[in-house]
Design an enzyme around this catalytic site. Structure first.
Site, PDB file in Angstrom:
ATOM      1  N   CYS A   1     -38.899  39.376 -33.880  1.00 44.01           N
ATOM      2  CA  CYS A   1     -38.163  40.502 -34.459  1.00 44.01           C
ATOM      3  C   CYS A   1     -37.352  39.971 -35.635  1.00 44.01           C
ATOM      4  O   CYS A   1     -36.704  38.924 -35.513  1.00 44.01           O
ATOM      5  CB  CYS A   1     -37.237  41.109 -33.413  1.00 44.01           C
ATOM      6  SG  CYS A   1     -36.200  42.438 -34.054  1.00 44.01           S
TER       7      CYS A   1
ATOM      8  N   HIS B   1     -42.176  48.813 -30.612  1.00 42.38           N
ATOM      9  CA  HIS B   1     -41.052  47.913 -30.913  1.00 42.38           C
ATOM     10  C   HIS B   1     -40.060  48.608 -31.863  1.00 42.38           C
ATOM     11  O   HIS B   1     -38.848  48.558 -31.652  1.00 42.38           O
ATOM     12  CB  HIS B   1     -41.607  46.622 -31.527  1.00 42.38           C
ATOM     13  CG  HIS B   1     -40.584  45.610 -31.910  1.00 42.38           C
ATOM     14  ND1 HIS B   1     -40.523  44.342 -31.354  1.00 42.38           N
ATOM     15  CD2 HIS B   1     -39.566  45.652 -32.830  1.00 42.38           C
ATOM     16  CE1 HIS B   1     -39.518  43.680 -31.892  1.00 42.38           C
ATOM     17  NE2 HIS B   1     -38.920  44.441 -32.799  1.00 42.38           N
ATOM     18  N   GLU B   2     -40.596  49.281 -32.891  1.00 41.83           N
ATOM     19  CA  GLU B   2     -39.709  49.935 -33.871  1.00 41.83           C
ATOM     20  C   GLU B   2     -39.029  51.169 -33.288  1.00 41.83           C
ATOM     21  O   GLU B   2     -37.857  51.420 -33.547  1.00 41.83           O
ATOM     22  CB  GLU B   2     -40.478  50.298 -35.142  1.00 41.83           C
ATOM     23  CG  GLU B   2     -41.060  49.108 -35.895  1.00 41.83           C
ATOM     24  CD  GLU B   2     -40.102  47.929 -36.037  1.00 41.83           C
ATOM     25  OE1 GLU B   2     -38.890  48.154 -36.228  1.00 41.83           O
ATOM     26  OE2 GLU B   2     -40.576  46.779 -35.928  1.00 41.83           O
TER      27      GLU B   2
ATOM     28  N   HIS C   1     -36.086  50.248 -31.367  1.00 39.37           N
ATOM     29  CA  HIS C   1     -34.899  50.017 -32.201  1.00 39.37           C
ATOM     30  C   HIS C   1     -34.134  51.316 -32.416  1.00 39.37           C
ATOM     31  O   HIS C   1     -32.901  51.335 -32.383  1.00 39.37           O
ATOM     32  CB  HIS C   1     -35.296  49.476 -33.584  1.00 39.37           C
ATOM     33  CG  HIS C   1     -35.463  47.985 -33.651  1.00 39.37           C
ATOM     34  ND1 HIS C   1     -34.453  47.108 -33.365  1.00 39.37           N
ATOM     35  CD2 HIS C   1     -36.537  47.219 -33.991  1.00 39.37           C
ATOM     36  CE1 HIS C   1     -34.880  45.863 -33.525  1.00 39.37           C
ATOM     37  NE2 HIS C   1     -36.145  45.893 -33.907  1.00 39.37           N
TER      38      HIS C   1
END
Ligand SMILES: [Zn+2]
Length: 183
Positions: A107, A149-150, A153
């Site tokens: 990351c 993953h994004e 966030h």
């Protein structure tokens, strides 16, 4: 020329903030997405969320190389070219496959830290594109992993939250040093 942003690192509270929904896709949002693609490429990343440049708004970008888009070397492509570069406004994962897989992830907000994360193999995402159009896409494999993953966030979740207890314990010192840089 696109603007290259500094990338926020672990310990900055913005990474834990749930992103605010974007009410309308304006020229400012399009410009921000363009700058985020440029910032991500400069850092050799495959994804970037707006939180990572200090804006807790629901925008993330993903761009993966074609060579990552196969399950096995020289295997068939998993996603059409048109999906390999995506800007997602207000994305939501509405379906996840039962099939999962594990891969070591990194990351941009956690320099030099990696760890294995188990994620669904494919997900269906509802989002708004940069033209302001609602879209629904199902993505597979590495692309699906990058999108998850994004989107994590944007929910204030970071990849270490998915690490095993043992891995987190092993990284404790390094994570503390990273966070202490903000103190
Ligand atoms: Zn990340």
């Amino acid at each position: 020329m696109p603007h290259i942003y500094p990338i926020v690192t672990y310990g900055d509270p913005v990474l834990r903030q749930p992103a605010a929904p974007i009410p309308e896709v304006t020229d400012e949002i399009r410009a921000l997405a363009r700058d985020m693609f440029a910032t991500m490429r400069r850092a050799n990343g495959v994804g970037l969320a707006a939180e990572q440049i200090g804006h807790p708004i629901a925008l993330c970008v993903v761009e993966i190389p074609e060579s990552y888009d196969t399950e096995t070397e020289n295997g068939p492509r998993l996603n059409p070219d048109a999906l390999l570069k995506l800007a997602l406004v207000n994305p939501k994962i509405v379906e996840s496959s039962k099939k999962t897989w594990k891969l070591s992830e990194g990351c941009l907000s956690f320099p030099e830290i990696s760890g294995t994360v188990e994620r669904p193999w494919s997900v269906t995402i509802e989002f708004t594109d940069l033209k302001g159009q609602p879209r629904r896409e199902t993505v597979h494999g590495f692309l699906a992993r990058a999108c998850q993953h994004e989107i994590d966030h944007l929910n204030g979740t970071v990849f270490i939250d998915h690490f095993s207890y043992a891995r987190r314990l092993a990284l404790k010192g390094r994570l503390r040093r990273l966070a202490d840089a903000h103190a």
